[in-house]
Design an enzyme around this catalytic site. Sequence first.
Site, PDB file in Angstrom:
ATOM      1  N   HIS A   1      27.816 -10.294  -6.512  1.00 30.88           N
ATOM      2  CA  HIS A   1      28.620 -10.846  -7.610  1.00 30.88           C
ATOM      3  C   HIS A   1      29.968 -10.142  -7.776  1.00 30.88           C
ATOM      4  O   HIS A   1      30.801 -10.579  -8.558  1.00 30.88           O
ATOM      5  CB  HIS A   1      27.821 -10.821  -8.915  1.00 30.88           C
ATOM      6  CG  HIS A   1      26.660 -11.755  -8.867  1.00 30.88           C
ATOM      7  ND1 HIS A   1      26.747 -13.071  -9.249  1.00 30.88           N
ATOM      8  CD2 HIS A   1      25.389 -11.579  -8.412  1.00 30.88           C
ATOM      9  CE1 HIS A   1      25.582 -13.666  -9.056  1.00 30.88           C
ATOM     10  NE2 HIS A   1      24.740 -12.780  -8.548  1.00 30.88           N
TER      11      HIS A   1
ATOM     12  N   SER B   1      23.495  -9.454 -11.694  1.00 34.23           N
ATOM     13  CA  SER B   1      23.615 -10.901 -11.792  1.00 34.23           C
ATOM     14  C   SER B   1      23.158 -11.472 -13.121  1.00 34.23           C
ATOM     15  O   SER B   1      23.563 -12.563 -13.503  1.00 34.23           O
ATOM     16  CB  SER B   1      22.829 -11.565 -10.667  1.00 34.23           C
ATOM     17  OG  SER B   1      21.463 -11.206 -10.748  1.00 34.23           O
TER      18      SER B   1
ATOM     19  N   ASN C   1      18.861 -25.689  21.079  1.00 34.27           N
ATOM     20  CA  ASN C   1      17.880 -26.592  20.471  1.00 34.27           C
ATOM     21  C   ASN C   1      18.503 -27.939  20.112  1.00 34.27           C
ATOM     22  O   ASN C   1      17.929 -28.722  19.369  1.00 34.27           O
ATOM     23  CB  ASN C   1      17.307 -25.961  19.196  1.00 34.27           C
ATOM     24  CG  ASN C   1      16.564 -24.688  19.512  1.00 34.27           C
ATOM     25  OD1 ASN C   1      15.891 -24.590  20.539  1.00 34.27           O
ATOM     26  ND2 ASN C   1      16.690 -23.695  18.635  1.00 34.27           N
TER      27      ASN C   1
ATOM     28  N   HIS D   1      17.876  -7.694  -7.529  1.00 38.95           N
ATOM     29  CA  HIS D   1      17.592  -9.090  -7.188  1.00 38.95           C
ATOM     30  C   HIS D   1      16.283  -9.237  -6.397  1.00 38.95           C
ATOM     31  O   HIS D   1      15.887  -8.345  -5.636  1.00 38.95           O
ATOM     32  CB  HIS D   1      18.754  -9.629  -6.347  1.00 38.95           C
ATOM     33  CG  HIS D   1      18.721 -11.102  -6.145  1.00 38.95           C
ATOM     34  ND1 HIS D   1      18.259 -11.682  -4.983  1.00 38.95           N
ATOM     35  CD2 HIS D   1      19.064 -12.114  -6.966  1.00 38.95           C
ATOM     36  CE1 HIS D   1      18.343 -12.993  -5.093  1.00 38.95           C
ATOM     37  NE2 HIS D   1      18.833 -13.293  -6.299  1.00 38.95           N
TER      38      HIS D   1
ATOM     39  N   GLU E   1      22.635  -3.067  -7.312  1.00 38.25           N
ATOM     40  CA  GLU E   1      23.704  -4.077  -7.263  1.00 38.25           C
ATOM     41  C   GLU E   1      24.942  -3.423  -7.851  1.00 38.25           C
ATOM     42  O   GLU E   1      24.819  -2.559  -8.727  1.00 38.25           O
ATOM     43  CB  GLU E   1      23.322  -5.307  -8.105  1.00 38.25           C
ATOM     44  CG  GLU E   1      22.227  -6.132  -7.480  1.00 38.25           C
ATOM     45  CD  GLU E   1      21.767  -7.286  -8.384  1.00 38.25           C
ATOM     46  OE1 GLU E   1      22.607  -7.886  -9.070  1.00 38.25           O
ATOM     47  OE2 GLU E   1      20.560  -7.576  -8.382  1.00 38.25           O
TER      48      GLU E   1
ATOM     49  N   LYS F   1      29.040 -17.056  -3.642  1.00 43.74           N
ATOM     50  CA  LYS F   1      29.383 -16.962  -5.068  1.00 43.74           C
ATOM     51  C   LYS F   1      30.898 -17.110  -5.206  1.00 43.74           C
ATOM     52  O   LYS F   1      31.391 -18.206  -5.014  1.00 43.74           O
ATOM     53  CB  LYS F   1      28.778 -15.679  -5.620  1.00 43.74           C
ATOM     54  CG  LYS F   1      27.250 -15.715  -5.359  1.00 43.74           C
ATOM     55  CD  LYS F   1      26.469 -14.620  -5.918  1.00 43.74           C
ATOM     56  CE  LYS F   1      25.057 -14.593  -5.347  1.00 43.74           C
ATOM     57  NZ  LYS F   1      24.270 -15.823  -5.540  1.00 43.74           N
TER      58      LYS F   1
ATOM     59  N   ASP G   1      24.327  -3.931  -3.138  1.00 44.03           N
ATOM     60  CA  ASP G   1      24.445  -5.386  -3.053  1.00 44.03           C
ATOM     61  C   ASP G   1      25.663  -5.803  -3.887  1.00 44.03           C
ATOM     62  O   ASP G   1      25.663  -5.675  -5.108  1.00 44.03           O
ATOM     63  CB  ASP G   1      23.154  -6.025  -3.598  1.00 44.03           C
ATOM     64  CG  ASP G   1      23.185  -7.548  -3.555  1.00 44.03           C
ATOM     65  OD1 ASP G   1      24.276  -8.126  -3.434  1.00 44.03           O
ATOM     66  OD2 ASP G   1      22.101  -8.151  -3.677  1.00 44.03           O
TER      67      ASP G   1
HETATM   68  C1  LIG Z   1      22.480  -9.941  -6.543  1.00 43.05           C
HETATM   69  C2  LIG Z   1      22.151 -11.016  -5.574  1.00 43.05           C
HETATM   70  N1  LIG Z   1      21.886 -10.682  -4.310  1.00 43.05           N
HETATM   71  C3  LIG Z   1      21.587 -11.604  -3.388  1.00 43.05           C
HETATM   72  C4  LIG Z   1      21.527 -12.942  -3.714  1.00 43.05           C
HETATM   73  C5  LIG Z   1      21.172 -13.948  -2.679  1.00 43.05           C
HETATM   74  O1  LIG Z   1      22.333 -14.500  -2.161  1.00 43.05           O
HETATM   75  P1  LIG Z   1      22.345 -15.985  -1.543  1.00 43.05           P
HETATM   76  O2  LIG Z   1      22.432 -16.930  -2.688  1.00 43.05           O
HETATM   77  O3  LIG Z   1      23.519 -15.985  -0.641  1.00 43.05           O
HETATM   78  O4  LIG Z   1      21.051 -16.132  -0.797  1.00 43.05           O
HETATM   79  C6  LIG Z   1      21.806 -13.341  -5.022  1.00 43.05           C
HETATM   80  C7  LIG Z   1      21.750 -14.777  -5.387  1.00 43.05           C
HETATM   81  O5  LIG Z   1      21.574 -15.183  -6.466  1.00 43.05           O
HETATM   82  C8  LIG Z   1      22.121 -12.352  -5.985  1.00 43.05           C
HETATM   83  O6  LIG Z   1      22.380 -12.679  -7.249  1.00 43.05           O
END
Ligand SMILES: Cc1ncc(COP(=O)(O)O)c(C=O)c1O
Length: 371
Positions: free
Chosen positions: A192, A164, A36, A115, A160, A223, A189
Amino acid sequence: MSSPLDSDLKFRLLCREERGLLRKLKKNQPIDFSSNDYLGLSRRLNEPRNSPSGSTGSRLLTGHSDYIDSLEETICRFHSAEAGLIFNSGYDANLGLLASLGSEQDTILLDSQIHASMRDGAKLSRSPTYFFRHNDINHLENRLQALRAKCKNHLFVAVESLYSMSGDLAPLKEIVQLCEQYNAYLIVDEAHATGIIGEQGEGLVSHQGLQKRVAIRVHTFGKALGSHGAIVLGSKILRNFLLNHAHSFMYSTALPPASLCSIEDAYRRVPLLTAERTHLRGLIEQIQTLDLPGLLTSETPIQSLLIPGNEAVRKAAQCLQDHGFDVRPILSPTVRSGEEILRICLHAFNTKEELQMLISLLKNHFSGALT
Ligand SMILES: Cc1ncc(COP(=O)(O)O)c(C=O)c1O
């Protein structure tokens, strides 16, 4: 031996293959009639460095390269994972993962503080979705018991490792055990925890030796790694499945070379940042040993103070900002009403003196001296 989930994903991939629709990552040919990059600008913006500025297309088209393949392998080795697929952000990774995995016959169970990207992914999936109370093992077990009885196919649990907002860690070993007991696939996830938890910043799953017992992990690079993007770690079949089904991967321009270089650089540096992680631990101890009203217990760089009410928490944040401290309030509805927090993020570059000043300001604020 592959898991029932892998067998299922393999079957879905085979169905695609039979219809001649299986997608594969391909190398670019030298004469470009595909990208592209209509004006050829991606080749010119970075002329002195002679590397393209843009990736020029989705990974499934011209955005793929040997470089990104080998970066994925490097990251997998670091986190002890079989395979991984890089997404453009953590949001894209979680969204694409849950949306593509969850079928009508599957069930998704989420921690109530998960999240927004996981919630949105679950919404986009076709699976019924449920929540369990944050980090509450008994509630998780109740839910698993009830859902296992009625779920026709795969049961996915998503948490997580380091939350966060509240900064607390998931009781991962117990969660893993329950997932095994109730035959559920665990998704963690590590946004953090990446770079922070573990001797080399490998994350909570690897740190606790749970790599083989956690089906899927998500590590983000925006992060502690100071860059941008994310990787989903799991089996080779999962990787293949995602590149065939996850729309946030398939239908978005891939990360540019400069981002990939910075991710590679971060993975080279992060294991060596032992002094930084030690300093951070010192700051965590410093704030946790003080008697700050509302401070949640946390052994991580995210230190949150519960200050109920949007107005009250805004005022506390403003007081700190007026003195040059960048601390943000987390208001409802981002968190539940009555659970508003002042989110203090500690960094390796913050000094003990800065933290002491911040704490004194907060104490004065609460005693009414600064209001
Ligand atoms: C726990 C958690 N997962 C995923 C994400 C999303 O990540 P990104 O900022 O790379 O889109 C965040 C972002 O704040 C987060 O705190």
